[in-house]
Design a protein around this motif. Structure first.
Motif, mmCIF file in Angstrom:
data_model
loop_
_atom_site.group_PDB
_atom_site.id
_atom_site.type_symbol
_atom_site.label_atom_id
_atom_site.label_comp_id
_atom_site.label_asym_id
_atom_site.label_seq_id
_atom_site.Cartn_x
_atom_site.Cartn_y
_atom_site.Cartn_z
ATOM 1 N N ASP A 184 -3.894 45.040 -20.779
ATOM 2 C CA ASP A 184 -4.456 44.011 -21.663
ATOM 3 C C ASP A 184 -3.350 43.266 -22.400
ATOM 4 O O ASP A 184 -3.398 42.042 -22.542
ATOM 5 C CB ASP A 184 -5.428 44.633 -22.666
ATOM 6 C CG ASP A 184 -6.726 45.111 -22.029
ATOM 7 O OD1 ASP A 184 -7.022 44.700 -20.880
ATOM 8 O OD2 ASP A 184 -7.434 45.900 -22.674
ATOM 9 N N THR A 185 -2.344 43.998 -22.866
ATOM 10 C CA THR A 185 -1.216 43.389 -23.570
ATOM 11 C C THR A 185 -0.453 42.457 -22.642
ATOM 12 O O THR A 185 -0.126 41.325 -23.012
ATOM 13 C CB THR A 185 -0.273 44.481 -24.122
ATOM 14 O OG1 THR A 185 -1.002 45.280 -25.058
ATOM 15 C CG2 THR A 185 0.945 43.886 -24.795
ATOM 16 N N ALA A 186 -0.155 42.924 -21.435
ATOM 17 C CA ALA A 186 0.576 42.097 -20.470
ATOM 18 C C ALA A 186 -0.206 40.819 -20.158
ATOM 19 O O ALA A 186 0.377 39.737 -20.073
ATOM 20 C CB ALA A 186 0.861 42.890 -19.196
ATOM 21 N N GLN A 187 -1.516 40.935 -20.006
ATOM 22 C CA GLN A 187 -2.328 39.750 -19.705
ATOM 23 C C GLN A 187 -2.334 38.776 -20.886
ATOM 24 O O GLN A 187 -2.246 37.565 -20.705
ATOM 25 C CB GLN A 187 -3.761 40.134 -19.338
ATOM 26 C CG GLN A 187 -4.594 38.950 -18.897
ATOM 27 C CD GLN A 187 -3.981 38.225 -17.702
ATOM 28 O OE1 GLN A 187 -3.663 38.849 -16.693
ATOM 29 N NE2 GLN A 187 -3.806 36.912 -17.804
ATOM 30 N N ALA A 188 -2.400 39.301 -22.100
ATOM 31 C CA ALA A 188 -2.366 38.437 -23.282
ATOM 32 C C ALA A 188 -1.042 37.672 -23.350
ATOM 33 O O ALA A 188 -1.016 36.490 -23.709
ATOM 34 C CB ALA A 188 -2.575 39.269 -24.546
ATOM 35 N N LEU A 189 0.058 38.326 -22.981
ATOM 36 C CA LEU A 189 1.360 37.655 -22.961
ATOM 37 C C LEU A 189 1.397 36.593 -21.864
ATOM 38 O O LEU A 189 1.948 35.505 -22.064
ATOM 39 C CB LEU A 189 2.485 38.670 -22.759
ATOM 40 C CG LEU A 189 2.705 39.652 -23.914
ATOM 41 C CD1 LEU A 189 3.708 40.728 -23.510
ATOM 42 C CD2 LEU A 189 3.156 38.934 -25.162
ATOM 43 N N ARG A 190 0.815 36.886 -20.716
ATOM 44 C CA ARG A 190 0.766 35.887 -19.629
ATOM 45 C C ARG A 190 -0.036 34.652 -20.064
ATOM 46 O O ARG A 190 0.307 33.532 -19.708
ATOM 47 C CB ARG A 190 0.130 36.494 -18.372
ATOM 48 C CG ARG A 190 1.038 37.413 -17.612
ATOM 49 C CD ARG A 190 0.361 37.888 -16.316
ATOM 50 N NE ARG A 190 1.162 38.891 -15.669
ATOM 51 C CZ ARG A 190 0.991 40.208 -15.820
ATOM 52 N NH1 ARG A 190 0.021 40.671 -16.593
ATOM 53 N NH2 ARG A 190 1.776 41.059 -15.199
ATOM 54 N N ASP A 191 -1.101 34.892 -20.819
ATOM 55 C CA ASP A 191 -1.950 33.792 -21.274
ATOM 56 C C ASP A 191 -1.244 32.869 -22.266
ATOM 57 O O ASP A 191 -1.657 31.728 -22.442
ATOM 58 C CB ASP A 191 -3.230 34.341 -21.923
ATOM 59 C CG ASP A 191 -4.160 35.006 -20.921
ATOM 60 O OD1 ASP A 191 -4.001 34.783 -19.697
ATOM 61 O OD2 ASP A 191 -5.039 35.766 -21.364
#
Length: 95
Positions: free
Chosen positions: A20-27
């Motif tokens: 979830d953290t990695a996806q938030a950073l990608r966003d």
């Protein structure tokens, strides 16, 4: 076989939180974010290294994320922080 419902074990929950953290950073590409706090700078440095190098599966491929460990200057507790951002795929993998 009947399913057994119970809370997710901590190690699996942590893995899901990392994704979830990695996806938030990608966003929010290019924006630095505080991703975790640790009691020791050495633990924060280790996690930052694992993010940069893709050792943590959620942060692959290697080089797609930048990460830094910093001492928390606002507290006298000696706590340290891990900051990270998504920079995109490395040039060799972007093609």
């Amino acid at each position: 076989m009947q399913p057994v419902f119970s809370p997710l074990p901590d190690d699996l929950r942590l893995a899901l939180e990392l994704f979830d953290t990695a996806q938030a950073l990608r966003d929010r590409r290019g924006e630095w974010a505080l991703v975790q706090q640790h009691k020791k700078l050495s633990l924060a440095s280790n996690q930052a290294h694992r993010i940069r190098t893709g050792k943590l599966v959620a942060f692959r491929p290697a080089g797609a994320f930048e990460a830094k460990a910093r001492k928390n200057r606002d507290k006298d507790t000696g706590e340290s922080e891990v900051w990270a951002r998504y920079v995109g795929l490395p040039p060799a993998q972007a093609a």
